[in-house]
Scaffold this motif. Sequence first.
Motif, PDB file in Angstrom:
ATOM      1  N   TRP A 245       0.819  -1.215   0.000  1.00 52.65           N
ATOM      2  CA  TRP A 245       0.000   0.000   0.000  1.00 52.65           C
ATOM      3  C   TRP A 245       0.853   1.265   0.000  1.00 52.65           C
ATOM      4  CZ3 TRP A 245      -0.077  -3.754   3.801  1.00 52.65           C
ATOM      5  CH2 TRP A 245       0.454  -3.428   5.053  1.00 52.65           C
ATOM      6  N   ASP A 246       2.093   1.138  -0.468  1.00 50.27           N
ATOM      7  CA  ASP A 246       2.982   2.278  -0.653  1.00 50.27           C
ATOM      8  C   ASP A 246       2.801   2.776  -2.090  1.00 50.27           C
ATOM      9  OD1 ASP A 246       5.025   4.081  -1.031  1.00 50.27           O
ATOM     10  OD2 ASP A 246       6.585   2.800  -0.176  1.00 50.27           O
ATOM     11  N   PRO A 247       2.382   4.043  -2.289  1.00 51.32           N
ATOM     12  CA  PRO A 247       2.177   4.526  -3.668  1.00 51.32           C
ATOM     13  C   PRO A 247       3.424   4.466  -4.525  1.00 51.32           C
ATOM     14  CG  PRO A 247       2.085   6.342  -2.071  1.00 51.32           C
ATOM     15  CD  PRO A 247       2.062   5.071  -1.276  1.00 51.32           C
TER      16      PRO A 247
ATOM     17  N   GLN B 226      -6.558   1.107   0.096  1.00 50.39           N
ATOM     18  CA  GLN B 226      -5.373   1.827  -0.366  1.00 50.39           C
ATOM     19  C   GLN B 226      -4.625   1.017  -1.417  1.00 50.39           C
ATOM     20  OE1 GLN B 226      -4.619   4.793   0.152  1.00 50.39           O
ATOM     21  NE2 GLN B 226      -5.030   5.507   2.221  1.00 50.39           N
TER      22      GLN B 226
ATOM     23  N   HIS C 267       5.139   1.979  -4.997  1.00 51.92           N
ATOM     24  CA  HIS C 267       5.076   0.681  -5.682  1.00 51.92           C
ATOM     25  C   HIS C 267       3.796   0.543  -6.506  1.00 51.92           C
ATOM     26  CE1 HIS C 267       8.595  -1.156  -3.678  1.00 51.92           C
ATOM     27  NE2 HIS C 267       8.239  -0.428  -2.632  1.00 51.92           N
ATOM     28  N   GLY C 268       3.093   1.641  -6.707  1.00 49.16           N
ATOM     29  CA  GLY C 268       1.844   1.583  -7.440  1.00 49.16           C
ATOM     30  C   GLY C 268       1.998   0.973  -8.826  1.00 49.16           C
TER      31      GLY C 268
ATOM     32  N   VAL D  47       3.097  10.801  -5.560  1.00 42.92           N
ATOM     33  CA  VAL D  47       4.331  10.071  -5.259  1.00 42.92           C
ATOM     34  C   VAL D  47       5.489  11.042  -5.172  1.00 42.92           C
ATOM     35  CG1 VAL D  47       5.901   8.246  -5.991  1.00 42.92           C
ATOM     36  CG2 VAL D  47       3.444   8.044  -6.465  1.00 42.92           C
TER      37      VAL D  47
ATOM     38  N   ARG E  15      -6.333   1.347  -4.670  1.00 42.24           N
ATOM     39  CA  ARG E  15      -6.146   2.692  -5.224  1.00 42.24           C
ATOM     40  C   ARG E  15      -4.776   2.849  -5.872  1.00 42.24           C
ATOM     41  NH1 ARG E  15      -9.973   6.448  -3.596  1.00 42.24           N
ATOM     42  NH2 ARG E  15     -11.480   5.646  -2.089  1.00 42.24           N
ATOM     43  N   TRP E  16      -3.771   2.135  -5.341  1.00 39.41           N
ATOM     44  CA  TRP E  16      -2.420   2.210  -5.924  1.00 39.41           C
ATOM     45  C   TRP E  16      -2.229   1.124  -6.984  1.00 39.41           C
ATOM     46  CZ3 TRP E  16      -3.063   6.423  -4.178  1.00 39.41           C
ATOM     47  CH2 TRP E  16      -2.846   6.892  -2.885  1.00 39.41           C
ATOM     48  N   ASN E  17      -3.350   0.610  -7.496  1.00 32.49           N
ATOM     49  CA  ASN E  17      -3.318  -0.312  -8.638  1.00 32.49           C
ATOM     50  C   ASN E  17      -2.638  -1.644  -8.351  1.00 32.49           C
ATOM     51  OD1 ASN E  17      -4.690   1.449 -10.441  1.00 32.49           O
ATOM     52  ND2 ASN E  17      -2.788   2.569 -10.782  1.00 32.49           N
TER      53      ASN E  17
ATOM     54  N   GLU F 172      -5.782  10.340  -8.206  1.00 30.16           N
ATOM     55  CA  GLU F 172      -4.443   9.969  -8.621  1.00 30.16           C
ATOM     56  C   GLU F 172      -3.495  10.025  -7.411  1.00 30.16           C
ATOM     57  OE1 GLU F 172      -3.212   8.905 -11.485  1.00 30.16           O
ATOM     58  OE2 GLU F 172      -5.211   8.891 -12.379  1.00 30.16           O
ATOM     59  N   PRO F 173      -2.657   8.982  -7.226  1.00 31.83           N
ATOM     60  CA  PRO F 173      -1.732   9.018  -6.088  1.00 31.83           C
ATOM     61  C   PRO F 173      -0.654  10.062  -6.260  1.00 31.83           C
ATOM     62  CG  PRO F 173      -1.257   7.140  -7.504  1.00 31.83           C
ATOM     63  CD  PRO F 173      -2.530   7.772  -8.020  1.00 31.83           C
TER      64      PRO F 173
END
Length: 413
Positions: free
Chosen positions: A180-182, A227, A184-185, A408, A230-232, A405-406
């Motif tokens: 759930w770290d953006p 989350q 690494h999206g 980053v 959301r970050w794909n 959109e995240p």
Amino acid sequence: MASRFPERARRRARHARAFAAAVCAVAALAAACAETGQGSAAVRILTHRDFHLPADALEAFTAETGIEIVVFREDTPDDVIDLLERSRAHPVADVVVGVDTLDLQHVIDTGLTEPYVPLTPGPLVEDLAVGDHAMTPISYIDACLNYLPSFYVVPERRIDELPDAEFLPPPVPGGLAALWDPAHGGTVVIPDAATSRMGVYLLVALERLHPERNDDEAMPWPQVLDQMLRWNVELAPSWEIATFERFAGGEPPPERPISQDEPDPVTLQSLRGRLPMTWGTTGLPSVYAEYQPGLPPSLDIAVVTDDCVRIGFYAGVVAGAQNASLGGRLIDAMGEPLFQFGISDRFGSRPARSDIVSTPEWNEFGVAVHPYRPDPAYVGAHWKEWQLTWSQVVRNFETGPPPPEPEVTVTLP
């Protein structure tokens, strides 16, 4: 998968041919197979398609004892438990094999099996033993993140040269928080807990780190899952699809133009749509090594050693079984070295005995970790409820408004 790994497929085919005389594969359950004479002794095994039974070990058991083996194989562990419950009055099997940590307590509490003490038990891996010998540990996996090391290599550059943000990779994943770290999206594929047992093991790990009901300020795992979506983070319907079709690990590196002095960085584009991180097991590198014609010198696949979960797999004598005594002899054989050495499968399972010599592939590429060992009583009482919540979060995400959109932030090394 056979076309991609022909040598592995040929080995499995040889095993299948050798085993065909001893095992009768049936679509509908029956009292015995056509190849098994009515007057001969037979043990009926009930298991599921994800549990590997070493063909040579069962063949040796039949040759030594004269006891034929009849295997009934359901699609999923849930199907196995359901069949045991529906056939309680007239058991369809003498031995059930492949019950995992999620269902262990339910099987014991409902009396679907009867206690059995192996005649010559070997030393077991820590925390696999079950009280009162209600079931016998056969194997285990340590489930955790796997990733493609080459994807996270920072391209070399001159001291006076700024990095190209397009090719700057995210940090090497250090635990489940990477999901759930953006940063690494769009780089992760995991098995869906709604449709995959391996996905449920990930759900158990998430519940441990981010309990759904807690009193502190940490996000509960349903919010964490939102989350992730959301970050794909991509959800695959099965572990096999996530690992062998969408994950880039174990694949040869992309071809480089020979005219370039320096190789191009490994990017999502160069991976041709495949993804560099997934949820697998510590044995996955050794599984990929087995697909090679010989022991490879190296593999482009690594294991994240934090936030792993240990899942045990068990066998038991079915309560009220027609041939319970013969079933006990088979469980004894399952604890012997021949069966235990052959237990490794495409999941990277490990033998329950701690004194079994590892395969060459595991010795070279297997990874030892200090995993979380879930309480069978706790996870057994809650995992289906967690699974329903998971499905609801995914459904709400898919039918709700598009996520923002995240944002980053890239930190230059």
